[in-house]
Design an enzyme around this catalytic site. Structure first.
Site, PDB file in Angstrom:
ATOM      1  N   LYS A 192     -12.452  -0.411   9.606  1.00 55.47           N
ATOM      2  CA  LYS A 192     -11.429   0.601   9.312  1.00 55.47           C
ATOM      3  C   LYS A 192     -11.892   1.445   8.127  1.00 55.47           C
ATOM      4  O   LYS A 192     -11.907   0.994   6.987  1.00 55.47           O
ATOM      5  CB  LYS A 192     -10.075  -0.031   8.965  1.00 55.47           C
ATOM      6  CG  LYS A 192      -8.998   1.062   8.949  1.00 55.47           C
ATOM      7  CD  LYS A 192      -7.773   0.735   8.130  1.00 55.47           C
ATOM      8  CE  LYS A 192      -7.881   1.069   6.674  1.00 55.47           C
ATOM      9  NZ  LYS A 192      -8.008   2.501   6.336  1.00 55.47           N
ATOM     10  N   GLU A 267     -15.174  -6.749  -2.631  1.00 55.28           N
ATOM     11  CA  GLU A 267     -15.910  -5.905  -3.590  1.00 55.28           C
ATOM     12  C   GLU A 267     -14.876  -4.993  -4.235  1.00 55.28           C
ATOM     13  O   GLU A 267     -14.422  -4.046  -3.601  1.00 55.28           O
ATOM     14  CB  GLU A 267     -16.952  -5.044  -2.864  1.00 55.28           C
ATOM     15  CG  GLU A 267     -18.028  -5.804  -2.142  1.00 55.28           C
ATOM     16  CD  GLU A 267     -19.053  -6.393  -3.086  1.00 55.28           C
ATOM     17  OE1 GLU A 267     -19.031  -6.089  -4.296  1.00 55.28           O
ATOM     18  OE2 GLU A 267     -19.888  -7.173  -2.605  1.00 55.28           O
ATOM     19  N   CYS A 301     -17.541   2.489  -8.309  1.00 58.66           N
ATOM     20  CA  CYS A 301     -16.944   1.243  -8.801  1.00 58.66           C
ATOM     21  C   CYS A 301     -17.651   0.706 -10.042  1.00 58.66           C
ATOM     22  O   CYS A 301     -17.026   0.112 -10.896  1.00 58.66           O
ATOM     23  CB  CYS A 301     -16.953   0.204  -7.701  1.00 58.66           C
ATOM     24  SG  CYS A 301     -18.567   0.061  -6.923  1.00 58.66           S
ATOM     25  N   GLU A 402      -9.084   1.133 -14.522  1.00 59.73           N
ATOM     26  CA  GLU A 402     -10.105   1.918 -13.833  1.00 59.73           C
ATOM     27  C   GLU A 402      -9.547   3.311 -13.543  1.00 59.73           C
ATOM     28  O   GLU A 402      -8.541   3.445 -12.855  1.00 59.73           O
ATOM     29  CB  GLU A 402     -10.466   1.204 -12.531  1.00 59.73           C
ATOM     30  CG  GLU A 402     -11.631   1.827 -11.825  1.00 59.73           C
ATOM     31  CD  GLU A 402     -12.005   1.067 -10.556  1.00 59.73           C
ATOM     32  OE1 GLU A 402     -11.103   0.604  -9.843  1.00 59.73           O
ATOM     33  OE2 GLU A 402     -13.205   0.955 -10.292  1.00 59.73           O
TER      34      GLU A 402
HETATM   35  P1  NAP Z   1      -7.932   1.078  -1.822  1.00 57.83           P
HETATM   36  O1  NAP Z   1      -6.747   1.918  -2.012  1.00 57.83           O
HETATM   37  O2  NAP Z   1      -7.863  -0.363  -2.129  1.00 57.83           O
HETATM   38  O3  NAP Z   1      -8.383   1.306  -0.326  1.00 57.83           O
HETATM   39  C1  NAP Z   1      -9.521   0.708   0.240  1.00 57.83           C
HETATM   40  C2  NAP Z   1      -9.299   0.476   1.710  1.00 57.83           C
HETATM   41  O4  NAP Z   1      -8.247  -0.470   1.888  1.00 57.83           O
HETATM   42  C3  NAP Z   1      -8.877   1.724   2.464  1.00 57.83           C
HETATM   43  O5  NAP Z   1      -9.470   1.724   3.736  1.00 57.83           O
HETATM   44  C4  NAP Z   1      -7.382   1.539   2.548  1.00 57.83           C
HETATM   45  O6  NAP Z   1      -6.774   2.251   3.579  1.00 57.83           O
HETATM   46  C5  NAP Z   1      -7.278   0.049   2.770  1.00 57.83           C
HETATM   47  N1  NAP Z   1      -5.963  -0.529   2.463  1.00 57.83           N
HETATM   48  C6  NAP Z   1      -4.996  -0.052   1.652  1.00 57.83           C
HETATM   49  N2  NAP Z   1      -3.930  -0.882   1.646  1.00 57.83           N
HETATM   50  C7  NAP Z   1      -4.210  -1.902   2.491  1.00 57.83           C
HETATM   51  C8  NAP Z   1      -3.520  -3.068   2.914  1.00 57.83           C
HETATM   52  N3  NAP Z   1      -2.295  -3.352   2.479  1.00 57.83           N
HETATM   53  N4  NAP Z   1      -4.123  -3.901   3.793  1.00 57.83           N
HETATM   54  C9  NAP Z   1      -5.366  -3.641   4.237  1.00 57.83           C
HETATM   55  N5  NAP Z   1      -6.067  -2.547   3.881  1.00 57.83           N
HETATM   56  C10 NAP Z   1      -5.518  -1.680   3.005  1.00 57.83           C
HETATM   57  O7  NAP Z   1      -9.146   1.650  -2.665  1.00 57.83           O
HETATM   58  P2  NAP Z   1      -9.565   3.174  -2.759  1.00 57.83           P
HETATM   59  O8  NAP Z   1      -8.608   3.859  -3.661  1.00 57.83           O
HETATM   60  O9  NAP Z   1      -9.758   3.725  -1.405  1.00 57.83           O
HETATM   61  O10 NAP Z   1     -11.020   3.042  -3.410  1.00 57.83           O
HETATM   62  C11 NAP Z   1     -11.239   2.943  -4.778  1.00 57.83           C
HETATM   63  C12 NAP Z   1     -11.443   1.502  -5.205  1.00 57.83           C
HETATM   64  O11 NAP Z   1     -12.539   0.903  -4.523  1.00 57.83           O
HETATM   65  C13 NAP Z   1     -11.782   1.398  -6.650  1.00 57.83           C
HETATM   66  O12 NAP Z   1     -11.069   0.358  -7.244  1.00 57.83           O
HETATM   67  C14 NAP Z   1     -13.266   1.081  -6.639  1.00 57.83           C
HETATM   68  O13 NAP Z   1     -13.734   0.478  -7.797  1.00 57.83           O
HETATM   69  C15 NAP Z   1     -13.394   0.240  -5.443  1.00 57.83           C
HETATM   70  N6  NAP Z   1     -14.789   0.188  -4.962  1.00 57.83           N
HETATM   71  C16 NAP Z   1     -15.510  -0.963  -5.136  1.00 57.83           C
HETATM   72  C17 NAP Z   1     -16.824  -1.041  -4.713  1.00 57.83           C
HETATM   73  C18 NAP Z   1     -17.631  -2.307  -4.893  1.00 57.83           C
HETATM   74  O14 NAP Z   1     -18.645  -2.459  -4.232  1.00 57.83           O
HETATM   75  N7  NAP Z   1     -17.242  -3.219  -5.743  1.00 57.83           N
HETATM   76  C19 NAP Z   1     -17.413   0.057  -4.096  1.00 57.83           C
HETATM   77  C20 NAP Z   1     -16.653   1.213  -3.933  1.00 57.83           C
HETATM   78  C21 NAP Z   1     -15.330   1.263  -4.369  1.00 57.83           C
HETATM   79  P3  NAP Z   1      -6.195   3.722   3.248  1.00 57.83           P
HETATM   80  O15 NAP Z   1      -7.372   4.549   2.951  1.00 57.83           O
HETATM   81  O16 NAP Z   1      -5.513   4.160   4.458  1.00 57.83           O
HETATM   82  O17 NAP Z   1      -5.291   3.556   2.068  1.00 57.83           O
END
Ligand code: NAP
Ligand code: MG
Length: 499
Positions: A192, A267, A301, A402
């Site tokens: 997804k 992650e 991240c 963050e």
């Molecule tokens: P996010 O809001 O957690 O979303 C990530 C993914 O999870 C999206 O596909 C999102 O769908 C989905 N999601 C949201 N709510 C969910 C739920 N209740 N159940 C299952 N899936 C759900 O994160 P983001 O704002 O897109 O990305 C930024 C974050 O990613 C930051 O915290 C960053 O540090 C982290 N990140 C970490 C790494 C690493 O390797 N450690 C790499 C890149 C990014 P939707 O898009 O439809 O909301």
């Protein structure tokens, strides 16, 4: 500001003319069962790029069924060498369509085209090739048991059906990090993508079919987290869920996984310390800080957003950094001269400007930037000024949470003990940077910092063979290298009596 934008590649125009974009389930591009669609938006202008079919529970269920059928059937007959060839074919196709994929990525995410071309696409090609090589090298072992006359050995088997949920910051590369290792190990996947950036994953789906993967091995279902994501992470026939995103979502994933006790790898985010000692190469450290914070609009991240500077050089370093940051060329992603594009969405713009206000309220001083871009063409998009905050202490909100934008907090420190304490005083533990020419100090601090990756006199270095992942609330499990194979396989012990 007048910008010279790149012409869209004819295949991008063709890809986008086909609306709404359908999802990939069981080898076919299909609409959502509900008939629903959502818009994906160009963050540089706020305009809709194209409509996308919206996966919900029913579609996820069909995708999981397709993955299960492939896993128990067709995919089992495919040999490791054939898996290697399929993954290499996919890498070749990504390379062949590099220009198109780079433009699609920039359109959907906003990032500078120079970065899509130099980083996102080639790193995806390299990653697929790296794990293609592993497909033929995953094996068990024979074991010298002492309890009797047995031939004991292990088989290393795939986990099964894997749900993969990714964020929007490196849409193609994150899809690659997830799919390549899973498939190399013999699993089937349902991916997804993030709702903000579904396009390159869908184009990758077309290339998956062109490469010749059997139907159901790789399914790609864009949709929202609360619906499609939740359905995938709670599905009773998914054996493992791999997630990249925010720690708050990570918690929900873990809770959703308990129904069938599926395996989980996470992650998550970071608030990484980047530590500049007086005895380092100042020019190198300045360049490293620029890259560590402003690459990808700060939506990284492992960004080094807590910049710890030794007290003796604090003023001087902040002033030199500020001069460099003021020169960053902010502009449309499709302009080849752009160094920093827009943030990914209006939500992200609100989040980042909210932190800019919070920083000022708490007494941090912006030495440059500090607001969104309010004038000219860029005011219509989600552009924010690259910002350096001076006079920050590690307890301020901007140093603890963050931000995920082009904002760095400069914090002074006294000595090694002080900076190790402050550096580790965070709930996260994803990465860290150290700038020094003192060998002993470099190793000592690298050992003392609680983080999954430490870069010494460099930052943001990646290779598919090096594991990447977090300590503490930055998650568990590692992507990359041998370590990721562990997450996507399981050992089976076989005892054969020889008596
Ligand atoms: P996010 O809001 O957690 O979303 C990530 C993914 O999870 C999206 O596909 C999102 O769908 C989905 N999601 C949201 N709510 C969910 C739920 N209740 N159940 C299952 N899936 C759900 O994160 P983001 O704002 O897109 O990305 C930024 C974050 O990613 C930051 O915290 C960053 O540090 C982290 N990140 C970490 C790494 C690493 O390797 N450690 C790499 C890149 C990014 P939707 O898009 O439809 O909301
Ligand atoms: Mg989100």
């Amino acid at each position: 500001m007048a910008t010279k934008q790149q012409e869209l590649h004819p295949s991008v125009v063709k890809f986008l003319s086909n609306s709404p974009k359908k999802m990939l389930i069981n080898g076919e591009f299909v609409s959502a069962k509900s008939g629903k669609t959502f818009d994906t938006v160009n963050p540089a202008t706020g305009d809709v790029i194209v409509k996308v079919c919206e996966a919900d529970k029913e579609d996820i269920d069909l995708a999981v069924k397709a993955a299960r059928k492939a896993f128990e059937g067709e995919w089992k007959k495919v040999t490791p060498y054939q898996r290697e060839m399929l993954l290499n074919k996919l890498a070749d196709l990504i390379e062949k369509n590099a220009e198109e994929l780079a433009q699609l990525e920039t359109l959907d995410n906003g990032k500078p085209i120079s970065e899509s071309k130099a980083v996102d696409v080639p790193a995806s090609v390299q990653h697929f090739r790296y794990y293609a090589g592993w497909a033929t090298k995953i094996h068990g072992e024979t074991l010298p048991v002492s309890v009797g006359n047995f031939h004991a050995y292990t088989l290393r088997e795939p986990v099964g059906v894997v749900g993969q949920i990714i964020p929007w910051n490196f849409p193609l590369l994150m899809a690659t990090w997830k799919i390549a290792v899973a498939v190399a190990c013999g699993n089937c996947v349902v991916l997804k993508p993030a709702e903000q950036t579904p396009l390159t994953a869908l184009r990758l789906g077309e290339l998956v079919m062109e490469a010749g993967f059997p139907p159901g091995v790789i399914n790609i279902c864009p949709g929202f987290g609360e619906t499609a994501g939740a359905a995938l992470s709670s599905h009773m026939d998914v054996d493992k869920v791999a997630f990249t995103g925010e720690y708050i979502t990570g918690r929900k994933i873990v809770q959703a996984s308990v129904g069938n006790l599926k395996r989980v790898s996470l992650e998550l985010g970071g608030k990484s310390p980047n530590i500049v000692f007086t005895d380092g190469d100042m020019e190198g450290a300045l360049r490293g800080c620029m890259g560590s914070v402003f690459f990808n609009q700060g939506q990284v991240c492992c960004a080094g957003t807590r910049l710890f500077i030794e007290k003796k050089i604090y003023e001087d370093f902040v002033s030199k950094l500020t001069d460099k940051v003021k020169k960053i060329r902010v502009g449309m992603g499709l302009d080849p001269n752009t160094q920093m594009g827009p943030l990914v969405s209006d939500d992200q713009l609100k989040r980042v400007t909210g932190y800019l206000e919070a920083g000022k309220k708490e007494g941090a001083k912006p030495t440059c930037g500090g607001d969104r871009v309010k004038e000219g063409d860029l005011s219509k998009g989600y552009f924010v000024q690259p910002t350096v905050f001076a006079d920050v202490n590690n307890n301020m909100k901007i140093a603890r949470e963050e931000i995920f934008g082009p904002v760095v907090s400069a914090i002074p420190f006294k000595d090694v003990e002080d900076v190790v304490f402050q550096g580790n005083d965070t709930t996260y533990g994803l990465a860290a940077g150290i700038w020094t020419n003192d060998l002993k100090k470099a190793h000592k601090v690298a050992k003392a910092i609680k983080a999954g990756t430490v870069w010494v006199n460099c930052y943001n270095c990646f290779d598919p063979c090096v594991p990447f992942g977090g300590f503490k609330q930055s998650g568990y499990g590692r992507e990359g290298g041998l370590h990721a194979l562990e997450l996507y396989t399981q050992p089976k012990s076989v005892w054969v009596s020889l008596d």
